[in-house]
Design a protein around this motif. Structure first.
Motif, mmCIF file in Angstrom:
data_model
loop_
_atom_site.group_PDB
_atom_site.id
_atom_site.type_symbol
_atom_site.label_atom_id
_atom_site.label_comp_id
_atom_site.label_asym_id
_atom_site.label_seq_id
_atom_site.Cartn_x
_atom_site.Cartn_y
_atom_site.Cartn_z
ATOM 1 N N LEU A 134 0.824 -1.208 0.000
ATOM 2 C CA LEU A 134 0.000 0.000 0.000
ATOM 3 C C LEU A 134 0.861 1.262 0.000
ATOM 4 C CD1 LEU A 134 -2.782 -1.093 2.529
ATOM 5 C CD2 LEU A 134 -2.989 -0.867 0.044
ATOM 6 N N ASP A 135 1.944 1.247 0.774
ATOM 7 C CA ASP A 135 2.842 2.407 0.792
ATOM 8 C C ASP A 135 3.484 2.625 -0.568
ATOM 9 O OD1 ASP A 135 2.273 2.909 3.430
ATOM 10 O OD2 ASP A 135 4.015 1.816 4.216
ATOM 11 N N ASP A 136 3.897 1.552 -1.214
ATOM 12 C CA ASP A 136 4.511 1.684 -2.537
ATOM 13 C C ASP A 136 3.506 2.182 -3.566
ATOM 14 O OD1 ASP A 136 6.749 0.950 -4.553
ATOM 15 O OD2 ASP A 136 4.993 -0.132 -5.309
ATOM 16 N N HIS A 137 2.264 1.744 -3.446
ATOM 17 C CA HIS A 137 1.248 2.149 -4.420
ATOM 18 C C HIS A 137 0.937 3.632 -4.281
ATOM 19 C CE1 HIS A 137 -2.279 2.176 -6.907
ATOM 20 N NE2 HIS A 137 -3.052 2.513 -5.883
ATOM 21 N N GLY A 138 0.607 4.060 -3.083
ATOM 22 C CA GLY A 138 0.406 5.474 -2.832
ATOM 23 C C GLY A 138 -0.930 6.041 -3.303
ATOM 24 N N GLY A 139 -1.623 5.385 -4.210
ATOM 25 C CA GLY A 139 -2.869 5.904 -4.752
ATOM 26 C C GLY A 139 -4.083 5.239 -4.136
ATOM 27 N N PRO A 140 -5.269 5.408 -4.761
ATOM 28 C CA PRO A 140 -6.494 4.792 -4.253
ATOM 29 C C PRO A 140 -6.377 3.269 -4.238
ATOM 30 C CG PRO A 140 -7.002 6.465 -5.896
ATOM 31 C CD PRO A 140 -5.529 6.254 -5.958
ATOM 32 N N ALA A 141 -6.857 2.651 -3.168
ATOM 33 C CA ALA A 141 -6.779 1.201 -3.035
ATOM 34 C C ALA A 141 -8.024 0.691 -2.327
ATOM 35 C CB ALA A 141 -5.525 0.789 -2.270
ATOM 36 N N LEU A 142 -8.631 -0.339 -2.898
ATOM 37 C CA LEU A 142 -9.768 -1.030 -2.277
ATOM 38 C C LEU A 142 -9.342 -2.466 -2.024
ATOM 39 C CD1 LEU A 142 -11.330 1.444 -3.487
ATOM 40 C CD2 LEU A 142 -13.254 -0.105 -3.822
#
Length: 433
Positions: free
Chosen positions: A395-403
């Motif tokens: 999640l930290d690496d993604h940084g964008g919206p996440a469901l």
């Protein structure tokens, strides 16, 4: 396929000849003739018995080889067609395409080949009997009427089988969750009901009793005409190979168009990190699939959970074929993937552990870097501490919206919003912290 039909016909003729010769031998031996009068029949029985076994093995070998060769060609054509399309079908549509290809090949092996073999054996038996009317009538019923009745208006039991598979999988893999929410007994009763319905469907469409009745009716008719015993037994042996025709089915091709998107009531907004929680059967995965369907392909999609029978490197590179080794190592570091890049994972990842399979899929997701990240139980099968740690890093690496669909309450601290799903539809969203 022609060779398989020929060998199969010879194998069945050997079986019919074996029955007829053995019957004649028994009848003749009852008259106590000189041994020399039985020598030829004895040798013929042994020869036909050995020939039947050898030809049956050769028939299996040639038929499967022919179908597998056709499978390679047909699947190659399907792949070429998909590769040249501008729009790649969804996973559901691709699964249906694969199912249709498998059904076509199974029909060739389990329906077309047996029918042609029985037709040739039946024609030979009719000619040898002097075109006996009862034998002709019986074979016409078993060769034409029974298959027609079987495929005329078949009840498609595939949805029932799929439902039972889903219910069984849910009971096995979500047992603790179902017990926690008090739904285990209800789900078990539903699976039992589906199993009984499937069993009834299988019984009602089985025409084997009718095929057996035709077989014995023909034998009685031949007996009434005072045909010799060896001919009657040969006719019975011929009908034995027609009985499987009563179980022939011609599955209807599944539609390969895109399914209509599910209606998404009270769907969470695509901003920040949102966890989707709720009991089994509350529609968490359905909601995630519906949201993925509504997204533009360039913005992201539901993380693909399929693992192919190839190397770890090839499986991960599906997300970004031109990725460098540095990019691969970086993604593997985030997901703590501890596999050799050249290791073959086996069919559906059977050569690696469940946790390694999950981390391989997550590595593919990290490498893809979609704008919106949708994940369904992404850390299932991992050690709890590692699961929370890996999900946090992803999640930290993604940084964008996440469901993310999750059943672990310990992971909710990683999210800004929690979207609760209830079986009765009283969904609501609360902000964390």
């Amino acid at each position: 396929m022609k060779l398989a039909i020929l060998v199969g016909t010879l194998a069945e003729l050997a079986g019919v000849g074996l029955t007829a010769t053995a019957t004649w031998l028994i009848m003749r031996a009852a008259e106590h003739p000189p041994m020399q009068a039985l020598t030829v029949a004895i040798v013929a029985v042994r020869t036909l018995a050995l020939a039947k076994g050898a030809l049956r093995y050769l028939e299996r070998l040639t038929s499967h080889k022919a179908v597998l060769s056709e499978a390679v060609e047909l699947r190659g054509r399907v792949y070429d067609d998909l590769a040249h399309r501008e729009h790649v079908p969804s996973g559901t549509a691709l699964t249906r395409i694969v199912t249709n290809v498998d059904q076509h090949l199974n029909t060739r092996l389990r329906a077309t080949l047996p029918w042609l073999t029985v037709a040739l054996v039946g024609a030979t038996a009719v000619a040898f009997s002097g075109f006996s009317l009862p034998l002709v009538a019986g074979l016409l019923i078993n060769l034409a009427l029974l298959p027609w009745l079987a495929i005329r208006n078949p009840r498609d039991l595939t949805p029932l089988r799929a439902r039972l598979t889903d219910q069984t999988t849910e009971l096995v893999h979500s047992k603790e969750e179902l017990i926690a929410y008090g739904l285990f007994d209800e789900k078990l009763a539903a699976a039992t009901k589906t199993a009984k319905e499937l069993s009834r469907g299988e019984r009602t469409r089985d025409l084997t009793p009718l095929a057996i009745a035709v077989q014995f009716a023909t034998a009685i008719a031949l007996l009434a005409q005072h045909e010799p015993g060896w001919l009657i037994m040969a006719a019975v042996a011929t009908f034995e190979i027609t009985i499987p025709l009563a179980a022939l089915t011609m599955p209807r091709p599944e539609p390969t168009g895109e399914p209509a998107p599910a209606i998404t009531h009270n769907a969470p907004e695509l901003h920040g990190r949102t966890a989707i929680v709720g009991p089994s059967g509350a529609g968490k995965t359905t909601l995630l699939n519906a949201i993925a369907h509504d997204l533009e392909p360039s913005r992201g999609a539901l993380a693909d959970a399929h693992v192919f029978h190839t190397t770890v490197r090839t499986n991960v590179l599906l997300a970004k074929p031109d990725a460098t080794q540095q990019e691969l190592d970086r993604a593997a570091g985030i997901t703590e993937l501890d596999l050799n890049w050249d290791q073959v994972v086996g069919e559906r990842g059977e050569e690696i552990s469940g946790g390694q399979r999950q981390r391989l899929i997550l590595t593919r997701t990290v490498l893809a870097r979609p704008e919106v990240l949708l994940m369904d139980e992404p850390t299932e099968g991992l050690d709890p501490l590692q699961a929370d740690r890996v999900l946090a890093k992803v999640l930290d690496d993604h940084g964008g919206p996440a469901l993310v669909v999750t059943h672990r309450t310990e992971q909710l601290a990683l999210f800004e919003h929690v979207h609760h799903r209830r079986p009765i539809g009283d969904d609501h969203v609360r902000r964390v912290g």
